[in-house]
Design a protein around this motif. Structure first.
Motif, PDB file in Angstrom:
ATOM      1  N   ASN A 147       0.779  -1.240   0.000  1.00 19.81           N
ATOM      2  CA  ASN A 147       0.000   0.000   0.000  1.00 19.81           C
ATOM      3  C   ASN A 147       0.811   1.292   0.000  1.00 19.81           C
ATOM      4  OD1 ASN A 147      -2.959  -0.963   0.387  1.00 19.81           O
ATOM      5  ND2 ASN A 147      -1.789  -2.149   1.885  1.00 19.81           N
ATOM      6  N   LEU A 148       1.967   1.304   0.641  1.00 20.64           N
ATOM      7  CA  LEU A 148       2.767   2.518   0.696  1.00 20.64           C
ATOM      8  C   LEU A 148       4.007   2.447  -0.177  1.00 20.64           C
ATOM      9  CD1 LEU A 148       2.636   3.403   4.517  1.00 20.64           C
ATOM     10  CD2 LEU A 148       1.030   4.000   2.691  1.00 20.64           C
ATOM     11  N   GLY A 149       4.554   1.234  -0.365  1.00 21.62           N
ATOM     12  CA  GLY A 149       5.756   1.077  -1.167  1.00 21.62           C
ATOM     13  C   GLY A 149       7.012   1.444  -0.385  1.00 21.62           C
ATOM     14  N   GLY A 150       8.115   1.552  -1.114  1.00 18.15           N
ATOM     15  CA  GLY A 150       9.388   1.843  -0.476  1.00 18.15           C
ATOM     16  C   GLY A 150      10.061   0.622   0.114  1.00 18.15           C
ATOM     17  N   THR A 151       9.442  -0.526   0.013  1.00 18.66           N
ATOM     18  CA  THR A 151       9.950  -1.799   0.517  1.00 18.66           C
ATOM     19  C   THR A 151       9.209  -2.914  -0.206  1.00 18.66           C
ATOM     20  OG1 THR A 151      10.217  -3.171   2.516  1.00 18.66           O
ATOM     21  CG2 THR A 151       8.252  -1.783   2.410  1.00 18.66           C
ATOM     22  N   THR A 152       9.789  -4.097  -0.241  1.00 16.65           N
ATOM     23  CA  THR A 152       9.159  -5.218  -0.953  1.00 16.65           C
ATOM     24  C   THR A 152       8.938  -6.434  -0.060  1.00 16.65           C
ATOM     25  OG1 THR A 152      11.342  -6.018  -1.676  1.00 16.65           O
ATOM     26  CG2 THR A 152      10.168  -4.524  -3.164  1.00 16.65           C
ATOM     27  N   HIS A 153       9.164  -6.290   1.230  1.00 15.18           N
ATOM     28  CA  HIS A 153       9.045  -7.443   2.129  1.00 15.18           C
ATOM     29  C   HIS A 153       7.589  -7.863   2.321  1.00 15.18           C
ATOM     30  CE1 HIS A 153      13.236  -6.992   4.168  1.00 15.18           C
ATOM     31  NE2 HIS A 153      13.255  -6.589   2.912  1.00 15.18           N
ATOM     32  N   THR A 154       7.390  -9.142   2.614  1.00 10.58           N
ATOM     33  CA  THR A 154       6.024  -9.669   2.761  1.00 10.58           C
ATOM     34  C   THR A 154       5.823 -10.363   4.117  1.00 10.58           C
ATOM     35  OG1 THR A 154       6.656 -11.741   1.674  1.00 10.58           O
ATOM     36  CG2 THR A 154       5.759  -9.995   0.278  1.00 10.58           C
ATOM     37  N   ASP A 155       6.655 -10.032   5.077  1.00 11.66           N
ATOM     38  CA  ASP A 155       6.523 -10.637   6.407  1.00 11.66           C
ATOM     39  C   ASP A 155       5.422  -9.940   7.218  1.00 11.66           C
ATOM     40  OD1 ASP A 155       8.656  -8.528   6.161  1.00 11.66           O
ATOM     41  OD2 ASP A 155       8.628  -8.629   8.339  1.00 11.66           O
ATOM     42  N   PRO A 156       4.890 -10.602   8.246  1.00 17.69           N
ATOM     43  CA  PRO A 156       5.251 -11.927   8.766  1.00 17.69           C
ATOM     44  C   PRO A 156       4.326 -13.035   8.278  1.00 17.69           C
ATOM     45  CG  PRO A 156       3.866 -10.832  10.363  1.00 17.69           C
ATOM     46  CD  PRO A 156       3.979  -9.894   9.174  1.00 17.69           C
ATOM     47  N   ASP A 157       3.606 -12.799   7.185  1.00 14.51           N
ATOM     48  CA  ASP A 157       2.521 -13.679   6.748  1.00 14.51           C
ATOM     49  C   ASP A 157       2.914 -15.156   6.669  1.00 14.51           C
ATOM     50  OD1 ASP A 157       2.080 -11.005   6.167  1.00 14.51           O
ATOM     51  OD2 ASP A 157       0.851 -11.397   4.411  1.00 14.51           O
ATOM     52  N   ALA A 158       3.980 -15.441   5.901  1.00 18.34           N
ATOM     53  CA  ALA A 158       4.331 -16.838   5.640  1.00 18.34           C
ATOM     54  C   ALA A 158       4.797 -17.551   6.908  1.00 18.34           C
ATOM     55  CB  ALA A 158       5.409 -16.915   4.563  1.00 18.34           C
ATOM     56  N   TYR A 159       5.583 -16.844   7.732  1.00 13.63           N
ATOM     57  CA  TYR A 159       6.085 -17.482   8.948  1.00 13.63           C
ATOM     58  C   TYR A 159       4.946 -17.808   9.901  1.00 13.63           C
ATOM     59  CZ  TYR A 159       8.551 -18.179  13.363  1.00 13.63           C
ATOM     60  OH  TYR A 159       9.005 -18.700  14.548  1.00 13.63           O
ATOM     61  N   LEU A 160       3.996 -16.908  10.056  1.00 10.10           N
ATOM     62  CA  LEU A 160       2.839 -17.195  10.910  1.00 10.10           C
ATOM     63  C   LEU A 160       2.051 -18.377  10.365  1.00 10.10           C
ATOM     64  CD1 LEU A 160       1.503 -13.608  11.781  1.00 10.10           C
ATOM     65  CD2 LEU A 160       2.978 -15.092  13.161  1.00 10.10           C
ATOM     66  N   MET A 161       1.905 -18.422   9.043  1.00 10.33           N
ATOM     67  CA  MET A 161       1.163 -19.533   8.437  1.00 10.33           C
ATOM     68  C   MET A 161       1.858 -20.871   8.660  1.00 10.33           C
ATOM     69  SD  MET A 161      -1.759 -18.885   7.208  1.00 10.33           S
ATOM     70  CE  MET A 161      -1.940 -20.407   6.286  1.00 10.33           C
ATOM     71  N   GLN A 162       3.189 -20.858   8.702  1.00  9.11           N
ATOM     72  CA  GLN A 162       3.922 -22.095   8.989  1.00  9.11           C
ATOM     73  C   GLN A 162       3.514 -22.686  10.326  1.00  9.11           C
ATOM     74  OE1 GLN A 162       8.148 -21.495   8.764  1.00  9.11           O
ATOM     75  NE2 GLN A 162       8.061 -20.706   6.669  1.00  9.11           N
ATOM     76  N   HIS A 163       3.100 -21.821  11.228  1.00  9.27           N
ATOM     77  CA  HIS A 163       2.668 -22.262  12.557  1.00  9.27           C
ATOM     78  C   HIS A 163       1.138 -22.195  12.700  1.00  9.27           C
ATOM     79  CE1 HIS A 163       6.695 -22.579  14.364  1.00  9.27           C
ATOM     80  NE2 HIS A 163       7.001 -21.601  13.539  1.00  9.27           N
ATOM     81  N   SER A 164       0.451 -22.266  11.545  1.00 10.91           N
ATOM     82  CA  SER A 164      -1.024 -22.346  11.491  1.00 10.91           C
ATOM     83  C   SER A 164      -1.716 -21.111  12.024  1.00 10.91           C
ATOM     84  CB  SER A 164      -1.508 -23.599  12.249  1.00 10.91           C
ATOM     85  OG  SER A 164      -0.945 -24.772  11.708  1.00 10.91           O
TER      86      SER A 164
END
Length: 367
Positions: A147-164
């Protein structure tokens, strides 16, 4: 539930914010740093980066429910890109772990801290609402990128999903009114490490002697480049579970010494180490002089999960006695606990953390 927030503040200048509109949820993203020292490793790395004018955030969570603050809130931190940083009251990193029980404790502390910081900033404890700075609240780093840009990181979505933990679950936990609605922790404020607070008259050598450990281990586990320590400094002594004491380690070493048929003083000193190497040399048919060298190294097998034998016993003894990794009394069986301890050791010495004991791991362990 109330947590103790450990203070390890950086000695750097932080600029003023434009607004206190956001609190950001991060995770480290470091796939190779998931052992018992992951929190300490991440903090040490970020401190080095901050001193070089690199990125840093205000808080870290990890180590089985510990919270460490390294920078001021309400001042600019550099963790979420140029468009978000001037509007972020606090940024919270979650250190990774491969231990499911630790994750539960970390997650509850993470949620608690994010809610606390949102309350301090006077913003809603809602997650990822809206698409602009006008929608104040708690945001993931992924939301900032989208939404704002200036970065391309996608955390913490995937790590949280790894732990359901889905983002919907995360949002519900952040908006909950009681702590009981979040994943139930098991004593999250208790550290899974044994610690020592430095007092006047302490030296690294005297502390090592007190806890029956070594200078090398204390420097390694605490990321120390020298033997200089400061009054009030919090040193990690071992990575044993929270109910462990120096006496338990003492007793394990005495058991090892009994097996070796040497004096049972509970100290993992030169005699014990040489006796273990000598035992190993006898078992592999090498010259039994108690000193590690090329001849002995050439006759060692590569150890991994499922193996058994005296070579496994000696590896376990060194990991437990010299490095205080949580293995209990050596049992000659290379199981999951030994694999994890080897990974932790390998991470500490910047080796490939695969949990397999091969030539490079042997050399660091025995050399």
């Amino acid at each position: 539930m109330t947590y103790i927030i450990e203070q390890q503040l950086l000695t750097i200048t932080q600029n003023n914010l434009i607004s206190k509109s956001l609190v950001i949820a991060h995770e480290s993203g470091n796939l190779n740093n998931t052992g018992s020292l992951s929190l300490e490793n991440e903090i040490a790395y970020m401190k080095r980066m901050a001193q070089k004018n690199g990125s840093f955030t205000s808080h870290w969570v990890g180590g089985g429910g510990r919270i460490v603050q390294i920078a001021q809130t309400g001042k600019i931190q550099y963790g979420a890109g140029k468009y978000a940083n001037p509007h972020v009251y606090a940024q919270v990193e979650l250190a990774r772990t491969s231990n499911p029980d630790w994750f539960k404790k970390d997650y509850v502390a993470y949620v608690w801290l994010l809610k606390k910081l949102a309350a301090e900033a006077g913003i809603p404890n809602t997650l990822n609402t809206g698409t602009s700075l006008a929608s104040k609240g708690i945001k993931t780093h992924h939301w900032i990128s989208s939404n704002l840009g200036g970065t391309t990181h996608t955390d913490p979505d995937a790590y949280l999903m790894q732990h359901s933990i889905s983002l919907n679950q995360f949002a519900r936990d952040l908006s909950s009114t009681t702590q009981k609605e979040v994943l139930s922790p098991s004593s999250p404020t208790k550290s899974n490490h044994l610690h020592h607070i430095v007092v006047k008259g302490d030296s690294l050598w005297s502390i090592a002697k007190k806890y029956h450990t070594t200078l090398t281990w204390l420097k390694t586990i605490n990321q120390l480049s020298s033997e200089t320590i400061l009054i009030g400094q919090r040193l990690i002594i071992s990575t044993n579970s929270s109910n462990a004491t120096p006496l338990s380690q003492f007793a394990i070493i005495k058991t090892i010494q009994k097996t070796l048929g040497i004096k049972q003083d509970g100290l993992f000193g030169p005699v014990t180490k040489q006796s273990l190497i000598s035992l190993l040399q006898k078992k592999i048919g090498s010259k039994s002089d108690g000193y590690w060298g090329p001849e002995s190294a050439s006759k060692m097998r590569i150890l991994k999960n499922g193996f058994s034998g005296w070579d496994v016993y000696v590896v376990q003894a060194f990991l437990t006695g010299n490095y205080h990794l949580n293995l209990d009394t050596p049992d000659k069986h290379y199981g999951p606990k030994t694999t994890e301890a080897v990974k932790q050791f390998q991470l500490s010495f910047k080796l490939l953390a695969d949990g397999i004991t091969g030539p490079k791991t042997y050399q660091k362990l025995f050399g």
